[in-house]
Structure formats: structure tokens, C-alpha cells
Design a protein around this motif. Structure first.
Motif, PDB file in Angstrom:
ATOM      1  N   HIS A 132       0.885  -1.204   0.152  1.00 27.99           N
ATOM      2  CA  HIS A 132      -0.181  -0.187   0.002  1.00 27.99           C
ATOM      3  C   HIS A 132       0.891   1.355  -0.046  1.00 27.99           C
ATOM      4  O   HIS A 132       2.071   1.371   0.498  1.00 27.99           O
ATOM      5  CB  HIS A 132      -1.022  -0.124   1.305  1.00 27.99           C
ATOM      6  N   ILE A 133       0.451   2.249  -0.563  1.00 27.28           N
ATOM      7  CA  ILE A 133       1.201   3.680  -0.899  1.00 27.28           C
ATOM      8  C   ILE A 133       1.622   4.156   0.751  1.00 27.28           C
ATOM      9  O   ILE A 133       2.646   4.774   0.824  1.00 27.28           O
ATOM     10  CB  ILE A 133       0.358   4.537  -1.313  1.00 27.28           C
ATOM     11  N   THR A 134       0.830   3.898   1.670  1.00 30.52           N
ATOM     12  CA  THR A 134       1.036   4.512   2.918  1.00 30.52           C
ATOM     13  C   THR A 134       2.358   3.606   3.625  1.00 30.52           C
ATOM     14  O   THR A 134       2.777   3.913   4.792  1.00 30.52           O
ATOM     15  CB  THR A 134      -0.086   4.433   4.015  1.00 30.52           C
ATOM     16  N   GLN A 135       2.706   2.478   2.948  1.00 30.03           N
ATOM     17  CA  GLN A 135       3.766   1.617   3.608  1.00 30.03           C
ATOM     18  C   GLN A 135       5.183   2.129   2.937  1.00 30.03           C
ATOM     19  O   GLN A 135       6.144   1.695   3.655  1.00 30.03           O
ATOM     20  CB  GLN A 135       3.552   0.289   3.232  1.00 30.03           C
ATOM     21  N   LEU A 136       5.147   3.077   2.399  1.00 25.66           N
ATOM     22  CA  LEU A 136       6.333   3.567   1.388  1.00 25.66           C
ATOM     23  C   LEU A 136       6.919   4.545   2.953  1.00 25.66           C
ATOM     24  O   LEU A 136       6.242   5.438   3.376  1.00 25.66           O
ATOM     25  CB  LEU A 136       6.198   4.287   0.418  1.00 25.66           C
ATOM     26  N   ASN A 137       8.278   4.597   2.716  1.00 25.23           N
ATOM     27  CA  ASN A 137       8.766   5.572   3.732  1.00 25.23           C
ATOM     28  C   ASN A 137       8.737   7.018   3.129  1.00 25.23           C
ATOM     29  O   ASN A 137       8.257   7.182   2.032  1.00 25.23           O
ATOM     30  CB  ASN A 137      10.404   5.263   3.952  1.00 25.23           C
ATOM     31  N   ARG A 138       9.023   7.963   3.998  1.00 27.93           N
ATOM     32  CA  ARG A 138       8.602   9.398   3.729  1.00 27.93           C
ATOM     33  C   ARG A 138       9.637   9.917   2.493  1.00 27.93           C
ATOM     34  O   ARG A 138       8.833  10.515   1.697  1.00 27.93           O
ATOM     35  CB  ARG A 138       9.214  10.201   5.091  1.00 27.93           C
ATOM     36  N   GLU A 139      10.748   9.438   2.427  1.00 26.48           N
ATOM     37  CA  GLU A 139      11.495   9.865   1.246  1.00 26.48           C
ATOM     38  C   GLU A 139      10.974   9.416   0.048  1.00 26.48           C
ATOM     39  O   GLU A 139      10.871  10.102  -0.838  1.00 26.48           O
ATOM     40  CB  GLU A 139      12.909   9.254   1.395  1.00 26.48           C
ATOM     41  N   CYS A 140      10.590   8.274  -0.077  1.00 19.28           N
ATOM     42  CA  CYS A 140       9.805   7.539  -1.298  1.00 19.28           C
ATOM     43  C   CYS A 140       8.432   8.440  -1.416  1.00 19.28           C
ATOM     44  O   CYS A 140       8.146   8.769  -2.729  1.00 19.28           O
ATOM     45  CB  CYS A 140       9.437   6.205  -1.168  1.00 19.28           C
ATOM     46  N   LEU A 141       7.844   8.741  -0.406  1.00 22.05           N
ATOM     47  CA  LEU A 141       6.511   9.350  -0.688  1.00 22.05           C
ATOM     48  C   LEU A 141       6.744  10.747  -1.045  1.00 22.05           C
ATOM     49  O   LEU A 141       6.166  11.561  -2.096  1.00 22.05           O
ATOM     50  CB  LEU A 141       5.711   9.531   0.787  1.00 22.05           C
ATOM     51  N   LEU A 142       7.818  11.604  -0.678  1.00 24.44           N
ATOM     52  CA  LEU A 142       8.152  12.985  -1.115  1.00 24.44           C
ATOM     53  C   LEU A 142       8.458  12.702  -2.573  1.00 24.44           C
ATOM     54  O   LEU A 142       8.186  13.632  -3.305  1.00 24.44           O
ATOM     55  CB  LEU A 142       9.196  13.588  -0.520  1.00 24.44           C
ATOM     56  N   CYS A 143       9.294  11.858  -3.124  1.00 19.55           N
ATOM     57  CA  CYS A 143       9.705  11.422  -4.290  1.00 19.55           C
ATOM     58  C   CYS A 143       8.446  11.428  -5.235  1.00 19.55           C
ATOM     59  O   CYS A 143       8.305  11.975  -6.614  1.00 19.55           O
ATOM     60  CB  CYS A 143      10.558  10.136  -4.557  1.00 19.55           C
ATOM     61  N   LEU A 144       7.429  10.405  -4.885  1.00 19.63           N
ATOM     62  CA  LEU A 144       6.174  10.410  -5.415  1.00 19.63           C
ATOM     63  C   LEU A 144       5.368  11.676  -5.666  1.00 19.63           C
ATOM     64  O   LEU A 144       4.870  11.802  -6.689  1.00 19.63           O
ATOM     65  CB  LEU A 144       5.359   9.355  -4.822  1.00 19.63           C
ATOM     66  N   PHE A 145       5.039  12.610  -4.702  1.00 20.55           N
ATOM     67  CA  PHE A 145       4.404  13.516  -4.815  1.00 20.55           C
ATOM     68  C   PHE A 145       5.492  14.565  -5.677  1.00 20.55           C
ATOM     69  O   PHE A 145       4.750  15.587  -6.304  1.00 20.55           O
ATOM     70  CB  PHE A 145       4.461  14.208  -3.365  1.00 20.55           C
ATOM     71  N   SER A 146       6.539  14.463  -5.822  1.00 19.06           N
ATOM     72  CA  SER A 146       7.357  15.496  -6.621  1.00 19.06           C
ATOM     73  C   SER A 146       7.115  15.501  -8.020  1.00 19.06           C
ATOM     74  O   SER A 146       7.161  16.316  -8.816  1.00 19.06           O
ATOM     75  CB  SER A 146       8.642  15.396  -6.330  1.00 19.06           C
ATOM     76  N   PHE A 147       6.175  14.385  -8.568  1.00 15.04           N
ATOM     77  CA  PHE A 147       6.162  14.044  -9.892  1.00 15.04           C
ATOM     78  C   PHE A 147       4.655  14.476 -10.315  1.00 15.04           C
ATOM     79  O   PHE A 147       4.111  14.533 -11.356  1.00 15.04           O
ATOM     80  CB  PHE A 147       5.932  12.477 -10.382  1.00 15.04           C
ATOM     81  N   LEU A 148       3.905  14.823  -9.128  1.00 13.86           N
ATOM     82  CA  LEU A 148       2.582  15.185  -9.374  1.00 13.86           C
ATOM     83  C   LEU A 148       2.378  17.089  -9.454  1.00 13.86           C
ATOM     84  O   LEU A 148       3.173  17.525  -9.010  1.00 13.86           O
ATOM     85  CB  LEU A 148       1.647  14.777  -8.173  1.00 13.86           C
ATOM     86  N   ASP A 149       1.434  17.374 -10.161  1.00 15.84           N
ATOM     87  CA  ASP A 149       1.082  19.064 -10.088  1.00 15.84           C
ATOM     88  C   ASP A 149       0.513  19.222  -8.712  1.00 15.84           C
ATOM     89  O   ASP A 149       0.199  18.516  -7.888  1.00 15.84           O
ATOM     90  CB  ASP A 149       0.210  19.274 -11.492  1.00 15.84           C
ATOM     91  N   LYS A 150       0.102  20.612  -8.578  1.00 17.73           N
ATOM     92  CA  LYS A 150      -0.318  20.858  -7.341  1.00 17.73           C
ATOM     93  C   LYS A 150      -1.807  20.793  -7.176  1.00 17.73           C
ATOM     94  O   LYS A 150      -1.982  19.913  -6.033  1.00 17.73           O
ATOM     95  CB  LYS A 150      -0.377  22.588  -7.499  1.00 17.73           C
ATOM     96  N   ASP A 151      -2.574  20.281  -8.030  1.00 13.23           N
ATOM     97  CA  ASP A 151      -3.913  20.008  -7.763  1.00 13.23           C
ATOM     98  C   ASP A 151      -3.921  18.547  -7.521  1.00 13.23           C
ATOM     99  O   ASP A 151      -4.675  17.945  -6.436  1.00 13.23           O
ATOM    100  CB  ASP A 151      -4.893  19.990  -8.965  1.00 13.23           C
ATOM    101  N   SER A 152      -3.032  17.612  -8.085  1.00 12.38           N
ATOM    102  CA  SER A 152      -2.895  16.193  -7.810  1.00 12.38           C
ATOM    103  C   SER A 152      -2.389  16.147  -6.466  1.00 12.38           C
ATOM    104  O   SER A 152      -2.801  15.166  -5.721  1.00 12.38           O
ATOM    105  CB  SER A 152      -2.155  15.523  -8.914  1.00 12.38           C
ATOM    106  N   ARG A 153      -1.480  16.725  -5.962  1.00 13.19           N
ATOM    107  CA  ARG A 153      -0.834  16.808  -4.548  1.00 13.19           C
ATOM    108  C   ARG A 153      -1.807  16.860  -3.571  1.00 13.19           C
ATOM    109  O   ARG A 153      -2.173  16.411  -2.554  1.00 13.19           O
ATOM    110  CB  ARG A 153       0.298  17.504  -4.440  1.00 13.19           C
ATOM    111  N   LYS A 154      -2.774  17.943  -3.901  1.00 19.77           N
ATOM    112  CA  LYS A 154      -3.638  18.454  -2.927  1.00 19.77           C
ATOM    113  C   LYS A 154      -4.600  17.421  -2.638  1.00 19.77           C
ATOM    114  O   LYS A 154      -5.217  16.865  -1.655  1.00 19.77           O
ATOM    115  CB  LYS A 154      -4.429  19.883  -3.193  1.00 19.77           C
ATOM    116  N   SER A 155      -5.178  16.572  -3.829  1.00 23.82           N
ATOM    117  CA  SER A 155      -6.105  15.577  -3.827  1.00 23.82           C
ATOM    118  C   SER A 155      -5.623  14.435  -3.139  1.00 23.82           C
ATOM    119  O   SER A 155      -6.458  13.766  -2.200  1.00 23.82           O
ATOM    120  CB  SER A 155      -6.713  15.320  -5.182  1.00 23.82           C
ATOM    121  N   LEU A 156      -4.189  14.250  -3.364  1.00 27.82           N
ATOM    122  CA  LEU A 156      -3.912  12.656  -2.472  1.00 27.82           C
ATOM    123  C   LEU A 156      -3.836  13.082  -0.859  1.00 27.82           C
ATOM    124  O   LEU A 156      -3.966  12.338  -0.380  1.00 27.82           O
ATOM    125  CB  LEU A 156      -2.618  12.496  -3.118  1.00 27.82           C
ATOM    126  N   SER A 157      -3.485  14.296  -1.013  1.00 25.16           N
ATOM    127  CA  SER A 157      -3.194  14.681   0.646  1.00 25.16           C
ATOM    128  C   SER A 157      -4.617  14.511   1.402  1.00 25.16           C
ATOM    129  O   SER A 157      -4.458  14.453   2.613  1.00 25.16           O
ATOM    130  CB  SER A 157      -2.611  16.053   0.878  1.00 25.16           C
TER     131      SER A 157
END
Length: 242
Positions: free
Chosen positions: A2-27
């Protein structure tokens, strides 16, 4: 996994590929992802393509911000660039909806983003010299400032660059009609190592007060197209740029 099982560094990397709206939706999906969204290190770059985007809650300002750009390419930019005394009531009503947006946003940047290194403002017709001077004071690491078609920028911004932009290496003031050749010469003398661009700025006709057009027309000839060109030393001339 599951995505929440990723560590913080991986999650930050994943978020960095998203635009602002997608980051907000995922949050919005869980508190763990909301914490990632709120992490200042996720926001080293911010790019806005309209003034309306500045009012959204899909980004965060913080000390990690290094590069900021606000580039507004709209027909409304032409309205904002009209001298205030020449605007119709309808044009003034259009400007009233957004005229303080960029200045208010930049004041927030001044308070929250001291490590800013690059700023680009294009089509921001209401941004003021005072706001830019505060930006230079609040962001001592600012190395690049690009201003294009910012009608209210004058020689006072150039003076602020000379006084406070100690780290500044590149300055563009392109198509800024209230920047004069004399102001540019003073800045070059004060900061000879600065890379300076002022495409068309010093050659454009600066703003004029309402009384200038009538009294100057009786003394000085009109430019092609019928626009009056008052003498810069005349008591009824336009806004002094130098």
C-alpha cells in the motif's frame, strides 16, 4: 504494498512528480499523506500561470522555496497595463478584482521564503516598486529577478536592486515602460558585474498624468499615431523616470 507503507523519502519523491492539484487531492486521503503535502521540502519550485492560481490552497510557501514564477498571459493583462486615469469604469472594475493579488502574495513570500533564489514575474501589471524592494530585502540570496511587462515598475526598483540586491546576478526589466535609460545607466555604474536586460523598456513612452496630454500638445509635436510626446523637463511633462 500500500502507498502508506512507503517511507517518507519515497512518498516525497512520488509527490514531486504530481502537479499542485494532484498533490492536494492525494493529501486528502489520509493524515500521513497530508503530512507529506505539508512538508516544506516538497515545494522548492512554484510556477503559476494565472492570478487565480494564487488564491488556491494547493501549494505551500516555506523556506525550501528556491524558484518562483508568475506568468500571466491573458487579454486582461492589456487592461492592467492601461494608465489608471485612462481606464473606463468597466476596466477599473476588472482590475479591482485582482490588482492586489500579486503584491499580497509576494508579501507572504517575503515572510516565509528567505532562501528564494529566482523570481520571474510576467504580465503582473499591478506589482509595485515598494513590493519588489521588500522582496530584495527579505530574500538576501536572490540571484535572478526577471520582470516582463510590469507597467508599474520604475527606476525605484533599479535603485532598490543597487542598494539591496547584493547577491543578484541577473536582472531583466523587459517591456517595463516606466524604466528609463538614465536609470539603467545608474544601475550599470553601481553594479557593473550585474547581467542586465531591458528589452524595449527605455524606448517606451512612460505613464503621463492626466494634465500632461493637453498642455504638452500645444508645445511639442505629436508622435506617429497622434500620441503627444512631452519634453521630459517640461513642468507639464509625464512621470519623471530618472
Amino acid at each position: 504494498m500500500h502507498i502508506t507503507q512507503l517511507n517518507r523519502e519515497c512518498l516525497l519523491c512520488l509527490f514531486s512528480f504530481l502537479d499542485k492539484d494532484s498533490r492536494k487531492s492525494l493529501s486528502r486521503t489520509c493524515s500521513q499523506l497530508r503530512d507529506v503535502f505539508e512538508d516544506p521540502t516538497l515545494w522548492p519550485l512554484l510556477h503559476f500561470h494565472s492570478l487565480a492560481e494564487l488564491k488556491k490552497d494547493n501549494f505551500r510557501l516555506g523556506p525550501a522555496l528556491r524558484s518562483l514564477s508568475i506568468c500571466w498571459h491573458s487579454s486582461r493583462v492589456q487592461v492592467c497595463s492601461i494608465e489608471d486615469w485612462l481606464k473606463s469604469a468597466f476596466q477599473r472594475s476588472i482590475c479591482s478584482q485582482h490588482e492586489s493579488l500579486v503584491n499580497d502574495f509576494l508579501l507572504q513570500v517575503c515572510d516565509r521564503c528567505p532562501n528564494l533564489a529566482s523570481v520571474t514575474l510576467s504580465g503582473c501589471g499591478h506589482v509595485t516598486d515598494e513590493c519588489l524592494a521588500r522582496l530584495l530585502l527579505s530574500c538576501p540570496r536572490l540571484r535572478t529577478l526577471r520582470l516582463e511587462n510590469c507597467a508599474r515598475v520604475t527606476n525605484r526598483t533599479l535603485a532598490a536592486v543597487a542598494a539591496h540586491g547584493r547577491a543578484l546576478q541577473t536582472l531583466h526589466v523587459d517591456f517595463c515602460r516606466n524604466v528609463s535609460a538614465a536609470g539603467l545607466l545608474r544601475l550599470r555604474a553601481a553594479r557593473p558585474s550585474l547581467t542586465l536586460s531591458a528589452e524595449h523598456s527605455a524606448a517606451m513612452i512612460p505613464d503621463q498624468p492626466p494634465r500632461a496630454r493637453g498642455c504638452a500638445a500645444s508645445v511639442f509635436p505629436a508622435a506617429p499615431g497622434g500620441q503627444c510626446l512631452p519634453h521630459p523637463t517640461s513642468s507639464c511633462g509625464g512621470r519623471a523616470r530618472d
